[in-house]
Design a protein around this motif. Structure first.
Motif, mmCIF file in Angstrom:
data_model
loop_
_atom_site.group_PDB
_atom_site.id
_atom_site.type_symbol
_atom_site.label_atom_id
_atom_site.label_comp_id
_atom_site.label_asym_id
_atom_site.label_seq_id
_atom_site.Cartn_x
_atom_site.Cartn_y
_atom_site.Cartn_z
ATOM 1 N N LEU A 214 1.044 -1.098 -0.200
ATOM 2 C CA LEU A 214 0.085 -0.155 -0.085
ATOM 3 C C LEU A 214 0.715 0.906 -0.349
ATOM 4 O O LEU A 214 1.457 1.488 0.771
ATOM 5 C CB LEU A 214 -1.198 -0.017 1.053
ATOM 6 C CG LEU A 214 -1.700 1.019 1.719
ATOM 7 C CD1 LEU A 214 -2.937 1.690 0.333
ATOM 8 C CD2 LEU A 214 -2.577 0.898 2.265
ATOM 9 N N TYR A 215 0.970 1.814 -1.262
ATOM 10 C CA TYR A 215 1.939 3.544 -0.855
ATOM 11 C C TYR A 215 0.633 4.665 -0.169
ATOM 12 O O TYR A 215 -0.094 4.595 -1.880
ATOM 13 C CB TYR A 215 2.095 3.277 -2.317
ATOM 14 C CG TYR A 215 3.025 4.244 -3.014
ATOM 15 C CD1 TYR A 215 4.551 4.005 -2.609
ATOM 16 C CD2 TYR A 215 3.095 5.653 -2.829
ATOM 17 C CE1 TYR A 215 5.482 5.620 -2.611
ATOM 18 C CE2 TYR A 215 3.383 7.178 -3.455
ATOM 19 C CZ TYR A 215 4.943 6.528 -3.187
ATOM 20 O OH TYR A 215 6.221 8.061 -3.070
ATOM 21 N N ILE A 216 1.288 5.207 0.118
ATOM 22 C CA ILE A 216 0.205 6.380 0.058
ATOM 23 C C ILE A 216 0.790 7.576 0.543
ATOM 24 O O ILE A 216 2.010 7.623 0.649
ATOM 25 C CB ILE A 216 -0.355 5.939 1.794
ATOM 26 C CG1 ILE A 216 -1.063 5.095 2.759
ATOM 27 C CG2 ILE A 216 -0.998 7.471 2.930
ATOM 28 C CD1 ILE A 216 -1.293 4.460 4.199
ATOM 29 N N SER A 217 0.430 8.152 -0.476
ATOM 30 C CA SER A 217 0.875 9.718 -0.837
ATOM 31 C C SER A 217 -0.025 10.526 -0.345
ATOM 32 O O SER A 217 -1.189 11.046 -0.276
ATOM 33 C CB SER A 217 0.790 9.718 -2.567
ATOM 34 O OG SER A 217 1.967 11.206 -2.635
ATOM 35 N N GLY A 218 0.672 11.908 0.841
ATOM 36 C CA GLY A 218 0.283 12.974 1.297
ATOM 37 C C GLY A 218 0.403 13.788 0.605
ATOM 38 O O GLY A 218 -0.362 15.618 0.639
ATOM 39 N N ILE B 227 -5.659 0.401 5.844
ATOM 40 C CA ILE B 227 -4.626 -0.154 6.222
ATOM 41 C C ILE B 227 -5.481 -2.169 6.836
ATOM 42 O O ILE B 227 -5.568 -2.980 6.046
ATOM 43 C CB ILE B 227 -3.753 -0.414 7.011
ATOM 44 C CG1 ILE B 227 -3.000 0.812 6.396
ATOM 45 C CG2 ILE B 227 -2.835 -1.249 7.809
ATOM 46 C CD1 ILE B 227 -1.816 1.286 8.054
ATOM 47 N N ASP B 228 -6.763 -1.916 6.764
ATOM 48 C CA ASP B 228 -7.643 -2.379 7.674
ATOM 49 C C ASP B 228 -8.199 -3.463 6.753
ATOM 50 O O ASP B 228 -8.020 -4.584 6.435
ATOM 51 C CB ASP B 228 -8.662 -2.341 8.789
ATOM 52 C CG ASP B 228 -7.551 -2.326 10.179
ATOM 53 O OD1 ASP B 228 -6.658 -2.713 10.008
ATOM 54 O OD2 ASP B 228 -8.545 -1.177 10.923
ATOM 55 N N SER B 229 -8.729 -2.176 6.244
ATOM 56 C CA SER B 229 -9.495 -2.934 4.651
ATOM 57 C C SER B 229 -8.762 -3.687 3.422
ATOM 58 O O SER B 229 -8.847 -4.902 2.999
ATOM 59 C CB SER B 229 -10.107 -2.876 3.871
ATOM 60 O OG SER B 229 -9.490 -1.234 3.498
ATOM 61 N N VAL B 230 -7.554 -3.395 2.876
ATOM 62 C CA VAL B 230 -6.574 -3.731 1.881
ATOM 63 C C VAL B 230 -6.034 -4.812 2.430
ATOM 64 O O VAL B 230 -5.442 -5.594 1.946
ATOM 65 C CB VAL B 230 -5.579 -2.759 1.398
ATOM 66 C CG1 VAL B 230 -4.632 -3.048 0.928
ATOM 67 C CG2 VAL B 230 -6.068 -1.386 1.287
#
Length: 456
Positions: free
Chosen positions: A122-126, A162-165
């Motif tokens: 999971l790549y999270i971009s802010g 994060i919990d769902s993926v």
């Protein structure tokens, strides 16, 4: 009803005070105290121990069972070595570096390599939208169904995602853009960075997810935010290099699962970052053979020996106080070594300007480089070059003696592999090991012996 109160916090070290002060008592910096609103809740606070739903108890260490979960290796062997052999599940890794140096590019490539192996990432971009991240991924050739992109800065929504993926790896780019709704200060402040990092650490440890954090740096090159941030994470990596040059150095400053001071070298190309497997050959390919003011040293960066060229330029000074400038080496060490040359060899250097540089942009701080620095200074001062197949390793004391260094076998083997014919080392390092064929190992005890061997 929550009670609101005001406090002043240092942006540099996180020191808290009830009133504003011009100078922080914690770190001594000026004008770093900023006012923040703190919400004090009367309800029970969350506990890291209760995050799994089960209260933890003190356990004898002999009764604790450890799971032999292997590290996850990427196809970037340089990154694996800096991390100590691969990515440890459940670890929190912080990567800092100057803007535009390639932090996001490296992590996007790592995400693609892990996703291609079947690992969910999971790549999270802010800082970018998902379309902007997709454009950068297309330029790097990143395509995988196991790589998920998410653009969000709210930590509670990030936790729900994060919990769902249910990924095994999470990249947060960057920690300074993430904010916790319960903290009233602005994103990037000391309170936000501290609380968000603590929450991400809880997620990593309880859910066994490896999380990479991208950290912005200040103008001094330190990661922005409190120093507590570097103490909380498991690994701290710094991405170094010049934006106008193609080579980048990834340096390990802290690693709970491996050795520190390891470096990895990458080359920035159009398709992203390409690892350099033989950095010694890279640093020496453009050196001038037989030029005055040049010497080769076999330096240790973590567990890897690297041959680097040290260049010196010594010229007559036109100032009352001669200049001493250094790039890649501590300037105070240069002054100390030049004082040794003046005292022990009688060289008149107090009227000379000295400019010392480590070719290739590497920063060297180990004592074993002293001998090569002295040889390069004397070579420039006498305008006489040393043999291009000579290498120098050794620490120099204030009395002019040459002292023992560590891992001499690896240094000599690296010099032999690159075709060097002679290597000058401390005499105390001669015994107890077998010399490789094809190179002459010369032991010296004093600085005068070194100069006789270098300029014979």
């Amino acid at each position: 009803m929550a009670k609101r109160k005001t406090k002043f916090m240092c942006n540099s070290c996180g020191y808290e005070s009830a009133k504003w002060m011009g100078r922080c008592p914690g770190c001594g910096e000026w004008n770093t105290m900023v006012e923040e609103l703190e919400v004090v809740s009367k309800g029970p606070k969350r506990s890291f121990q209760h995050s799994t739903g089960v209260a933890q108890k003190a356990t004898p260490i002999i009764a604790v069972e450890t799971a032999d979960e292997p590290r996850v290796e990427t196809e970037l062997m340089e990154l694996n070595r800096v991390l100590g052999g691969g990515i440890v599940p459940g670890s929190l890794i912080l990567i800092g570096g100057d803007p535009g140096i390639g932090k996001s590019t490296l992590l996007l490539q790592v995400s693609a390599l892990l996703a291609n192996k079947g690992e969910r990432v999971l790549y999270i971009s802010g800082e970018e939208s998902i379309r902007q991240t997709k454009l950068r991924a297309e330029r790097l050739g990143v395509t995988s169904a196991e790589l998920y992109i998410y653009s969000e800065t709210n930590l509670e929504l990030i936790n729900e995602t994060i919990d769902s993926v249910e990924p095994r790896f999470v990249i947060v780019d960057s920690i300074q853009t993430v904010h916790h709704p319960e903290v009233t200060s602005a994103p990037g402040s000391v309170s936000q960075v501290r609380e968000c990092t603590a929450e991400l650490m809880r997620i990593a440890k309880t859910k066994n997810i490896a999380i990479f954090l991208v950290g912005h740096v200040t103008k001094e090159g330190q990661i922005a935010g409190p120093r507590l941030l570097e103490h909380m994470v498991d690994t701290v990596l710094y991405f170094e290099g010049e934006r106008h040059h193609t080579y980048r150095i990834l340096r390990s400053q802290k690693n709970r699962f491996g050795s520190t001071n390891e470096i990895a070298i990458f080359e920035m190309v159009q398709q992203g970052l390409k690892e350099v497997l033989n950095p010694s050959e890279l640093f020496l390919q453009e050196r001038s053979h037989g030029a005055a003011g040049s010497a080769i040293v076999a330096s240790m960066e973590g567990t890897r020996p690297i041959l680097v060229e040290i260049q010196a330029l010594v010229t007559q000074s036109s100032f009352n106080y001669p200049k001493r400038m250094a790039t890649g080496i501590d300037q105070n060490r240069i002054s100390l070594l030049m004082a040794v040359l003046e005292k022990r060899m009688g060289l008149l250097l107090q009227t000379q300007d000295a400019y010392i540089k480590v070719a290739g942009g590497v920063k060297l701080d180990e004592p074993a480089i002293d001998l090569a620095v002295l040889v390069s200074i004397v070579s420039s001062f006498r305008d006489t070059g040393v043999a291009p197949t000579d290498c120098f390793v050794g620490e120099v004391g204030l009395t002019g003696e040459v002292r023992r260094v560590s891992r001499i076998e690896q240094r000599v083997q690296e010099a032999t592999k690159l075709g060097f014919k002679r290597i000058v080392i401390p005499a105390s390092n001669l015994g107890g090991w077998d010399y490789p064929k094809g190179i002459q190992v010369i032991g010296v005890e004093t600085v005068n012996e070194v100069m006789k061997e270098a300029f014979r």
